[in-house]
Design a protein around this motif. Structure first.
Motif, short mmCIF file in Angstrom:
data_model
loop_
_atom_site.label_atom_id
_atom_site.label_comp_id
_atom_site.label_asym_id
_atom_site.label_seq_id
_atom_site.Cartn_x
_atom_site.Cartn_y
_atom_site.Cartn_z
N MET A 1 13.43 11.18 7.16
CA MET A 1 13.16 10.25 6.37
C MET A 1 12.11 9.06 6.75
SD MET A 1 15.99 7.94 4.33
CE MET A 1 16.69 7.46 5.83
N PRO A 2 10.70 8.94 6.27
CA PRO A 2 10.08 8.03 6.59
C PRO A 2 10.35 6.61 6.75
CG PRO A 2 9.06 9.83 5.38
CD PRO A 2 10.37 9.80 5.09
N LEU A 3 10.80 6.10 5.57
CA LEU A 3 11.28 4.81 5.41
C LEU A 3 12.87 4.72 5.82
CD1 LEU A 3 9.49 3.38 2.17
CD2 LEU A 3 8.61 3.76 4.65
N VAL A 4 13.29 4.04 6.73
CA VAL A 4 14.73 3.93 7.10
C VAL A 4 15.10 2.52 6.61
CG1 VAL A 4 16.58 4.03 8.93
CG2 VAL A 4 14.43 5.55 8.93
N PRO A 5 16.24 2.37 5.63
CA PRO A 5 16.88 1.02 5.44
C PRO A 5 17.22 0.35 6.48
CG PRO A 5 17.63 2.82 3.81
CD PRO A 5 16.84 3.57 5.17
N LEU A 6 17.26 -0.81 6.71
CA LEU A 6 17.50 -1.70 8.01
C LEU A 6 18.78 -1.49 8.42
CD1 LEU A 6 15.48 -5.11 8.00
CD2 LEU A 6 15.36 -3.17 9.69
N PRO A 7 19.83 -1.41 7.44
CA PRO A 7 21.28 -1.31 8.08
C PRO A 7 21.56 0.15 8.59
CG PRO A 7 21.12 -2.11 5.87
CD PRO A 7 19.85 -1.45 6.14
N ASP A 8 20.55 1.08 8.39
CA ASP A 8 20.60 2.55 9.01
C ASP A 8 19.73 2.48 10.35
OD1 ASP A 8 22.29 3.07 6.90
OD2 ASP A 8 20.47 3.88 5.63
N ALA A 9 19.13 1.40 10.57
CA ALA A 9 18.27 1.66 11.87
C ALA A 9 18.77 1.94 12.96
CB ALA A 9 17.39 0.43 11.99
N SER A 10 18.24 2.82 13.94
CA SER A 10 18.94 3.03 14.94
C SER A 10 18.00 2.93 16.24
CB SER A 10 19.38 4.63 15.05
OG SER A 10 18.33 5.61 14.80
N GLU A 50 5.03 2.12 -2.03
CA GLU A 50 5.30 1.60 -3.14
C GLU A 50 6.73 1.54 -3.85
OE1 GLU A 50 2.52 2.40 -6.11
OE2 GLU A 50 0.76 1.98 -4.90
N ALA A 51 7.54 2.53 -3.74
CA ALA A 51 8.65 2.58 -3.95
C ALA A 51 9.66 1.79 -3.05
CB ALA A 51 9.39 4.21 -4.01
N GLY A 52 9.42 1.78 -1.73
CA GLY A 52 9.87 0.93 -0.88
C GLY A 52 9.64 -0.39 -1.08
N LEU A 53 8.66 -0.80 -1.57
CA LEU A 53 8.40 -2.28 -1.98
C LEU A 53 9.03 -2.71 -3.18
CD1 LEU A 53 4.60 -2.66 -0.91
CD2 LEU A 53 6.58 -3.60 0.25
N ARG A 54 9.21 -1.78 -4.14
CA ARG A 54 9.72 -2.14 -5.45
C ARG A 54 11.25 -2.40 -5.16
NH1 ARG A 54 6.39 1.78 -7.84
NH2 ARG A 54 8.01 3.57 -7.34
N VAL A 87 2.20 -10.60 3.20
CA VAL A 87 1.69 -9.40 2.72
C VAL A 87 2.18 -9.20 1.22
CG1 VAL A 87 1.10 -6.88 3.14
CG2 VAL A 87 1.59 -8.60 4.89
N THR A 88 1.40 -8.84 0.33
CA THR A 88 1.89 -8.78 -0.95
C THR A 88 1.37 -7.55 -1.75
OG1 THR A 88 -0.29 -9.78 -1.88
CG2 THR A 88 1.50 -11.23 -1.37
N THR A 89 0.60 -6.57 -1.38
CA THR A 89 0.21 -5.40 -2.05
C THR A 89 0.74 -4.35 -1.08
OG1 THR A 89 -2.10 -5.34 -1.49
CG2 THR A 89 -1.74 -6.72 -3.38
N ALA A 90 0.79 -2.95 -1.93
CA ALA A 90 0.89 -1.79 -1.04
C ALA A 90 -0.20 -1.38 -0.08
CB ALA A 90 1.14 -0.72 -2.01
N ALA A 91 -1.37 -1.70 -0.54
CA ALA A 91 -2.74 -1.37 0.37
C ALA A 91 -2.68 -2.43 1.47
CB ALA A 91 -3.95 -1.69 -0.55
N GLU A 92 -2.33 -3.60 1.30
CA GLU A 92 -2.31 -4.48 2.41
C GLU A 92 -1.08 -4.13 3.52
OE1 GLU A 92 -1.82 -8.07 0.46
OE2 GLU A 92 -3.81 -8.69 0.31
N ALA A 124 4.13 2.14 17.87
CA ALA A 124 5.06 1.28 17.74
C ALA A 124 5.80 1.69 16.35
CB ALA A 124 4.84 -0.11 17.98
N GLY A 125 7.18 1.63 16.39
CA GLY A 125 7.70 1.56 14.96
C GLY A 125 7.51 0.26 14.41
N VAL A 126 7.51 0.11 12.88
CA VAL A 126 7.33 -1.24 12.33
C VAL A 126 8.45 -1.31 11.36
CG1 VAL A 126 5.45 -2.05 10.67
CG2 VAL A 126 4.76 -0.57 12.37
N ILE A 127 8.66 -2.57 11.33
CA ILE A 127 9.48 -3.27 10.11
C ILE A 127 8.68 -3.90 8.91
CG2 ILE A 127 11.31 -4.59 9.81
CD1 ILE A 127 11.90 -4.79 12.76
N VAL A 128 9.16 -3.43 7.55
CA VAL A 128 8.68 -4.17 6.48
C VAL A 128 9.81 -5.01 5.87
CG1 VAL A 128 7.69 -4.10 4.02
CG2 VAL A 128 6.82 -2.59 6.11
N GLN A 129 9.63 -6.36 5.72
CA GLN A 129 11.00 -7.26 5.56
C GLN A 129 10.55 -8.33 4.60
OE1 GLN A 129 12.51 -8.64 9.18
NE2 GLN A 129 14.71 -8.61 8.51
#
Length: 362
Positions: A1-10, A50-54, A87-92, A124-129
């Motif tokens: 799963m490319p996007l991992v919700p933070l509560p599931d982060a390992s 985009e779905a993750g940001l929504r 950061v505000t847009t998906a491209a950014e 590095a892994g990355v967090i979007v928050q």
């Protein structure tokens, strides 16, 4: 799963994301977000962004690194990998994620890794928050980083806490011992009441209990809510350094005792990247503030003196990990210390003075 919700982060999501996931599962207030464990090796996340940001909702986000080597028991890589705020847009977001993911190979990260005998993270892994918009924010340590006392040290500033972490401001400081609060360095009014400082300290102790060891915590206060933005182990313990081989002289400057020990060396006044070529091993780095780009100098310095910052800033953390004395928030340091003059930096007392004798770090 490319996007991992933070509560599931390992563990595979990196130390920062893993710790935030543990905090969320334990009921602490952490801004919503997701982790991308392998942004450079798994392009599938770009199709899902985009779905993750929504799912996170409207508003700006923060993009932060979460490398496997970061936030460890002995090395923090504090401030060495890229963070992008607002950061505000998906491209950014996509651009910022790639920047954070590849920042482990930057000159500053490599210099830090070499100085601490670690491997620089190739990726590095990355967090979007979701970004909290706080009235007050900062950093706290659940043990005093210089004396080792069982006090919670809190540093605070108005607005976002990135300036406190980066050392670009001199924050308000609070020492909390039980229900007793000692305050210092207030400018234009006290940001935290005694009750609020005690509540923050209690939060810090709860987080320490969760992880079972002293913690370095980033926090933010928005309205009546206190948010936890980061928690990682405190990587250093106070040490007793041997006496430096020099005769103490006149005290020229006083600042914050940010990293213990003493060292003697020629003052090297560094104002910009253009000055880097003048810096030599075992010089005393004297600057307004440090940035991650200056880590290659810090790795060769015998001590560091800055005009702004606090004992919980990235520069102070890195100085303690490198084992070099640091005096921060010494106003006028760049003009009071003459270029090339032999100075004695006492990071235990927060003094910078004249000296005669043999230079070098102890």
């Amino acid at each position: 799963m490319p996007l991992v919700p933070l509560p599931d982060a390992s563990e595979r999501c990196g130390g920062k994301a893993r710790n935030l996931g543990l905090l969320l599962r334990a009921g602490f207030r952490v801004p919503a977000g997701f982790a991308i464990p392998d942004p450079l090796g798994d392009p599938g996340w770009e199709r899902e962004i985009e779905a993750g940001l929504r799912r996170l909702g409207p508003g700006p986000v923060a993009v932060r690194s979460s490398a496997l080597a970061e936030d460890g028991l002995e090395s923090s890589f504090a401030g060495q990998l890229a963070t992008t705020l607002g950061v505000t847009t998906a491209a950014e977001v996509i651009e910022a994620v790639h920047r954070s993911a590849s920042s482990g190979s930057s000159p500053e990260a490599v210099a830090y890794a070499n100085r601490t005998h670690r491997d620089a993270p190739a990726t590095a892994g990355v967090i979007v928050q979701v970004m909290v918009q706080p009235e007050t924010a900062g950093v706290m340590f659940t043990r005093h980083p210089v004396t080792g006392a069982e006090q919670v040290v809190i540093e605070a500033a108005r607005g976002l806490g990135d300036a406190v972490a980066a050392g670009t401001v001199t924050p308000e400081s609070y020492l909390v011992d039980g229900v007793h609060v000692q305050t210092a360095r207030h400018r234009g009014g006290q940001l935290l009441s005694t009750a609020r400082a005690c509540a923050l300290a209690a939060l810090g102790r709860d987080i320490e209990n969760l992880f079972g060891q002293p913690q370095d915590i980033e926090w933010a206060i928005a309205g009546d809510e206190t948010w936890v933005l980061q928690a990682r182990p405190i990587t250093t313990a106070p040490t007793t350094a041997p006496p430096v081989r020099a005769t103490p002289g006149e005290v020229l400057l006083t600042g914050i005792a940010a990293s213990p020990g003493t060292a003697v060396g020629p003052a090297r006044i560094i104002g910009s990247l253009d000055d880097f070529a003048r810096f030599r091993p075992d010089d005393v780095l004297v600057c307004r503030t440090t940035s991650p780009a200056w880590t290659p100098l810090l790795a060769r310095a015998c001590a560091v003196v800055t005009e702004t910052g606090g004992m919980l800033a990235h520069a102070a953390i890195v100085a303690r990990e490198f084992g070099i004395p640091a005096v921060l928030a010494a106003p006028g340091a760049m003009t009071a210390l003459a270029e090339g003059r032999l100075v004695r930096v006492d990071g235990t007392r927060g003094h910078v003075g004249t000296a005669t004798g043999i230079g070098g770090r102890n």
